[in-house]
Scaffold this motif. Sequence first.
Motif, PDB file in Angstrom:
ATOM      1  N   TRP A 216       0.851  -1.195   0.000  1.00  0.00           N
ATOM      2  CA  TRP A 216       0.000   0.000   0.000  1.00  0.00           C
ATOM      3  C   TRP A 216       0.892   1.253   0.000  1.00  0.00           C
ATOM      4  O   TRP A 216       0.639   2.226  -0.720  1.00  0.00           O
ATOM      5  CB  TRP A 216      -0.914  -0.045   1.225  1.00  0.00           C
ATOM      6  CG  TRP A 216      -1.951   1.045   1.264  1.00  0.00           C
ATOM      7  CD1 TRP A 216      -2.360   1.820   0.207  1.00  0.00           C
ATOM      8  CD2 TRP A 216      -2.703   1.472   2.400  1.00  0.00           C
ATOM      9  NE1 TRP A 216      -3.324   2.703   0.623  1.00  0.00           N
ATOM     10  CE2 TRP A 216      -3.557   2.517   1.960  1.00  0.00           C
ATOM     11  CE3 TRP A 216      -2.759   1.081   3.734  1.00  0.00           C
ATOM     12  CZ2 TRP A 216      -4.440   3.172   2.820  1.00  0.00           C
ATOM     13  CZ3 TRP A 216      -3.645   1.734   4.595  1.00  0.00           C
ATOM     14  CH2 TRP A 216      -4.474   2.767   4.138  1.00  0.00           C
TER      15      TRP A 216
ATOM     16  N   ALA B 105       0.541   4.275  -2.530  1.00  0.00           N
ATOM     17  CA  ALA B 105      -0.198   5.393  -1.922  1.00  0.00           C
ATOM     18  C   ALA B 105       0.395   6.742  -2.355  1.00  0.00           C
ATOM     19  O   ALA B 105       1.548   6.809  -2.788  1.00  0.00           O
ATOM     20  CB  ALA B 105      -0.147   5.278  -0.404  1.00  0.00           C
TER      21      ALA B 105
ATOM     22  N   GLN C  45       1.362   8.404   2.504  1.00  0.00           N
ATOM     23  CA  GLN C  45       2.397   7.430   2.118  1.00  0.00           C
ATOM     24  C   GLN C  45       3.464   7.267   3.210  1.00  0.00           C
ATOM     25  O   GLN C  45       3.853   6.147   3.546  1.00  0.00           O
ATOM     26  CB  GLN C  45       3.060   7.862   0.805  1.00  0.00           C
ATOM     27  CG  GLN C  45       3.952   6.771   0.247  1.00  0.00           C
ATOM     28  CD  GLN C  45       4.632   7.169  -1.047  1.00  0.00           C
ATOM     29  OE1 GLN C  45       5.052   8.304  -1.190  1.00  0.00           O
ATOM     30  NE2 GLN C  45       4.726   6.243  -1.978  1.00  0.00           N
TER      31      GLN C  45
ATOM     32  N   ILE D 294       2.210   5.231   6.195  1.00  0.00           N
ATOM     33  CA  ILE D 294       1.999   3.811   5.847  1.00  0.00           C
ATOM     34  C   ILE D 294       3.343   3.091   5.762  1.00  0.00           C
ATOM     35  O   ILE D 294       3.500   1.978   6.272  1.00  0.00           O
ATOM     36  CB  ILE D 294       1.230   3.688   4.512  1.00  0.00           C
ATOM     37  CG1 ILE D 294      -0.177   4.252   4.668  1.00  0.00           C
ATOM     38  CG2 ILE D 294       1.135   2.231   4.073  1.00  0.00           C
ATOM     39  CD1 ILE D 294      -0.907   4.433   3.361  1.00  0.00           C
TER      40      ILE D 294
END
Lengths: 91, 453
Positions: B106, B110, B115, B118
């Motif tokens: 992800w 992202a 981002q 994550i």
Amino acid sequence: MKTNKSFEMIELDVSSLPAPEPMTKIIQSLALLTKQQFLQVHHRREPFPLYEKLVAVGWQHYCQRQTAESFIIYIYQAPLHQHVMSLTASN
Amino acid sequence: MNMSGMSFSALPPIDIPFRFFVTAIAFMMALAGFVFWSGESLWLSRWHPSMLALTHGFTLGFITPVMMGALLQMLPVVAGVGLNNVQSIGRYCYPVHFIGTGLLMWGFVATDPIQYSIKIMALMCLGLSFFYYIFSVVRVLFQYFSQQFRKNIVCQNPTIVIIGYSVLALLITVILGIFIQVQSVGFVLLPTLYADKSLTNIHALLGVVGWMSLLILAVSLQVIPMFHVAPSFPKFSAKLIPVILLFTLMNMIIFPHLTQTLLNVLLLMLLLFNFVLLSVISQRKRKIPDMSINAWRFAAYSLFAIVVLYFLPESWFFEIFIAKKSLLLSAAFIYFYLLTIILGMLFKILPFLSYTHLQQRCLTNFDAMKFLPNMNDLLNKKAAKVLFYCHIFTGGSLMLTVLSPQCYWFFSGLLMVEFSLFFTVILKTCLVYRRSLLNIKQVEGAVVDISAV
């Protein structure tokens, strides 16, 4: 399977069998043993997972390494310990 | 050599490695959805965020967890040593690894506002799970080697030594991966020596060759003689080739500018090992049709083709191949070499593990042996055959998609079919295991508790 009456030793050669057949043969042979008999197994490798279970259910074992690909494993009940040790010492 | 006094750790509960296997297969089904969702753009470049996500999906979502699970069972069988914290690995390391892998994928795709967060979460999850797993394996290897040292025994088991090499490579791969991701969010941690993409290349090679290929090599030394009554591998292939592979990889870290030259050495060593592998397979005593053997052979021939294509001059190829050569050969290495071997190993490991666990119960009651299923019941040969051919077609569709990205839906569909079929196969193995366990426990007269699987 060959029987040596003087030692009451049952010989079993599983060295040419693919996994998991060696363990099946060993368990089948153990099922047929009398209290006076013990098993001498010829194996290509050490059956480590078998050892642990043998100990758990009261069997004893002794392994002799012949070469990197040849092992002799003795499986017996406690009263036969001396008998097996003297046999392996003479070998 | 008396082993009676040695303490043997128990085989881990069967549900722990199976958790890794089943979830890895399910992860691949999700990955098929990701390929479909990403569309054509994924295939534009090796450095496309979706391609990075896909690569990590294959390596961290499937190959690594399968190998992590297999290693838990391998150590007690091969060396009589087992991890004493295997339950914690199953309880914490396993879910955190898959969560971390999902987050990393992800994080790659992202966009800016989230981002960073994550990626940090992904790194924390993967870092924790990997370090815990590596620490656990290293500790048990250390115990094994100390035991051998105390008894003045030179380690006779190359598999254990190579497992040590591959775990070292995994550790460095993880550390480099963390560095790369931390650098990608703005921090510079390593000197300009690792400029451009050289650090990423070394990270990838350490992971694919050092961790995965070395571990496969270690496992093959045991699995092929054990399951196919083949002779042992010659000493040079079991001892020298792994040392050269590890030494070459370490040199890559020290001399990153020599990566290209050292890559040639890696490929030639892997090729040499695969020639030995084919020779050992051809000398096996039981020459019966076997999908596992077919998989080993197919993987070895694939590697041969990959190495030949790699070394042939580019002027011999079409322009489209030259443009995609690196991506195409990397994809072929992962799908046709690594994944095929893993498939072949699972064809043996899944029924063997189930059978061994059931068989051990029969030592307490020999009457229970009549309830043991046969190996074919645990993994149907026809299903294995269909799965193997499906795998080849899926790999073919992957090659087609790399060359012609508009075919992405075709690869996505076949990937879903292959791993749905695999999921059904492993589910059936679990069901047969449960049924047999139930029967055996009834013979034992014990309270039936099959919640473990």
